[in-house]
Design an enzyme around this catalytic site. Structure first.
Site, short mmCIF file in Angstrom:
data_model
loop_
_atom_site.label_atom_id
_atom_site.label_comp_id
_atom_site.label_asym_id
_atom_site.label_seq_id
_atom_site.Cartn_x
_atom_site.Cartn_y
_atom_site.Cartn_z
N ASP A 1 -3.15 -18.26 0.68
CA ASP A 1 -4.19 -18.92 -0.13
C ASP A 1 -4.89 -19.99 0.70
OD1 ASP A 1 -1.71 -20.17 -0.17
OD2 ASP A 1 -1.77 -20.74 -2.29
N TYR B 1 0.82 -1.21 0.00
CA TYR B 1 0.00 0.00 0.00
C TYR B 1 0.86 1.27 0.00
CZ TYR B 1 -4.66 -1.97 0.97
OH TYR B 1 -5.86 -2.60 0.90
N ASP C 1 -12.59 -8.93 4.62
CA ASP C 1 -13.89 -8.90 3.91
C ASP C 1 -14.45 -10.32 3.81
OD1 ASP C 1 -13.64 -6.11 3.36
OD2 ASP C 1 -14.58 -6.37 1.39
N LYS D 1 3.02 -15.31 2.56
CA LYS D 1 3.22 -16.03 1.28
C LYS D 1 4.71 -16.29 1.17
CE LYS D 1 1.61 -17.55 -2.73
NZ LYS D 1 0.66 -18.68 -2.87
N ASP E 1 -6.53 -6.94 4.38
CA ASP E 1 -7.67 -6.28 3.73
C ASP E 1 -8.59 -7.32 3.11
OD1 ASP E 1 -9.23 -4.15 2.61
OD2 ASP E 1 -8.23 -4.52 0.70
C1 IPM Z 1 -10.40 -0.89 4.13
C2 IPM Z 1 -10.52 -0.32 2.73
C3 IPM Z 1 -9.28 0.53 2.43
C4 IPM Z 1 -8.06 -0.40 2.47
C5 IPM Z 1 -9.30 1.29 1.10
C6 IPM Z 1 -10.56 2.12 0.95
C7 IPM Z 1 -8.10 2.16 0.96
O1 IPM Z 1 -10.70 -1.33 1.79
O2 IPM Z 1 -10.32 -0.10 5.08
O3 IPM Z 1 -10.43 -2.11 4.29
O4 IPM Z 1 -7.77 -1.08 1.48
O5 IPM Z 1 -7.40 -0.42 3.49
MN MN Z 2 -11.04 -3.27 2.69
#
Ligand code: IPM
Ligand code: MN
Ligand code: NAD
Length: 352
Positions: free
Chosen positions: A215, A140, A243, A182, A239
């Site tokens: 993975d 990042y 999710d 990884k 990240d």
């Molecule tokens: C999160 C989001 C952010 C990230 C983006 C919006 C920069 O996806 O907070 O998880 O990737 O960290």
């Molecule tokens: Mn995110």
């Protein structure tokens, strides 16, 4: 109770729709305990000031006791042109600017929602895990290059960066730390593994430690999520995996997060303000309709009370009000129901 100064950054899309009821909830759980100061961030700040995070807003956040953020981004500011500002850069600059290297994302599916998840109840039952995501390093924040036909993003980690995030993970562990990398391919992951092993041997030999390739971790998260306690991983893996893990709770709209910059107690004068925000984004597909699930943001406010201010009872009060409202049948559309954001807010307030 001393007044705490909170910078409120509603942001874009559903951000403002979930930020306003969160203020209402905080005022209900601890009347007059917080002073809110609202600032623009993300696309809203680009429109007003040409940049997703102004120096003034960053300075205000630095001087505050905590930052509560909705979400940033949206199609209006989507661009692949590297010379144009993006809302997400505001969030990254805020994290970096405050030195928030540790992002905690607790994943605790509540029994009332076991059947709201696309996964089977037997798979989810009893899951309680914490993703500890490194937040200010890795791909990042490495150097980026771009020509007409080539682009690159550097992934860099230092020993010190890895050690401090691993320490957060070991301290948070109840039984086990799963370090996700990884290391079969990436040099940064090989350093990651070495540093985690080192720290484990020196400071936390009593905590069980395992290494899992990313993975495989993605697979195990949906196959046997109960096997995890604390997952520690680098920025981008964290990240993506968080999710995925959100779906164990039934919806991305349920997952809160806390981003912290040091391990000082919340009331220490040198403690840096944390940023508390839902894991989800600005949900442009449902923005403006008043149907966003506010629970991830409510639970982020609870994390602010706990980690930012040491107000454990108030944090637990919000969490248990959310649990009870869900047990009572509260379901926004993302959870298969038809409750609006306002109805969800009222339900939680009633149980507080
Ligand atoms: C999160 C989001 C952010 C990230 C983006 C919006 C920069 O996806 O907070 O998880 O990737 O960290
Ligand atoms: Mn995110
Ligand atoms: P998203 O998280 O905004 O939405 C993904 C899906 O989940 C959508 O279908 C959305 O409707 C649903 N969803 C998310 N939160 C919800 C909630 N509270 N209630 C009900 N449904 C919810 O991800 P995306 O669509 O990939 O990204 C949209 C924008 O948000 C992008 O600009 C992205 O960069 C940004 N984003 C910001 C943050 C942040 O501010 N922390 C995090 C992730 C994405």
């Amino acid at each position: 109770m001393a007044t705490r100064r909170v910078i409120l950054l509603p942001g874009d899309g559903i951000g403002p729709e979930i930020a306003a009821p969160t203020v209402e909830l905080l005022d209900a759980v601890a009347p007059a305990a917080f002073e809110f100061e609202e600032h623009l961030v993300g696309g809203a700040s680009i429109d007003a000031h040409g940049t997703p995070l102004t120096d003034e807003t960053l300075a205000a956040c630095r001087a505050a006791d905590a930052v509560l953020l909705g979400a940033v981004g949206g199609p209006r500011w989507d661009t692949t042109d590297p010379s144009r500002p993006r809302p997400e850069q505001g969030l990254l600059a805020l994290r970096k600017g405050l030195g928030l290297f540790a992002n905690l994302r607790p994943v605790r599916p509540v029994p009332a929602l076991y059947d709201a998840s696309p996964l089977r109840r037997e798979v989810i039952e009893g899951t309680s895990l914490l993703v500890v995501r490194e937040l200010t390093g890795g791909i990042y924040f490495g150097e980026k290059t771009r020509t007409e036909d080539m682009a690159s993003d550097d992934c860099v980690y230092t020993r010190a960066e890895i050690e401090r995030i691993a320490r957060v993970a070991f301290r948070a562990a109840r039984s086990k730390v799963t370090s996700v990398d990884k290391a079969n391919v990436l040099e940064t992951s090989r350093l990651w593994r070495e540093v985690v092993l080192d720290l484990h041997a020196r400071e936390f030999p009593e905590v069980e430690l395992e290494h899992v390739l990313v993975d495989n971790a993605a697979m195990r998260l949906v196959a046997a999520p109960r096997d995890f306690d604390v997952i520690v991983t680098e920025n981008m893996f964290g990240d993506i995996l968080s999710d995925e893990a959100a779906m164990l709770t039934g919806s991305l709209g349920m997952l809160p997060s806390a981003s912290l910059g040091n391990e000082l107690p919340p009331n220490h004068p040198d403690s840096t303000p944390g940023v508390f925000e839902p894991v989800h984004g600005s949900a442009p597909d449902i923005a403006g309709r008043g149907i966003a699930n506010p629970l991830a943001m409510f639970l982020s406010a609870a994390l602010m009370l706990r980690h930012g201010f040491g107000l454990e009872d108030e944090a637990a009060a919000i969490e248990s009000a959310v649990d009870r409202a869900l047990a009572d049948g509260l379901r926004t559309p993302d959870l298969g129901g038809d409750a609006t954001t306002a109805q969800a807010t009222r339900a939680v307030l009633q149980h507080l």
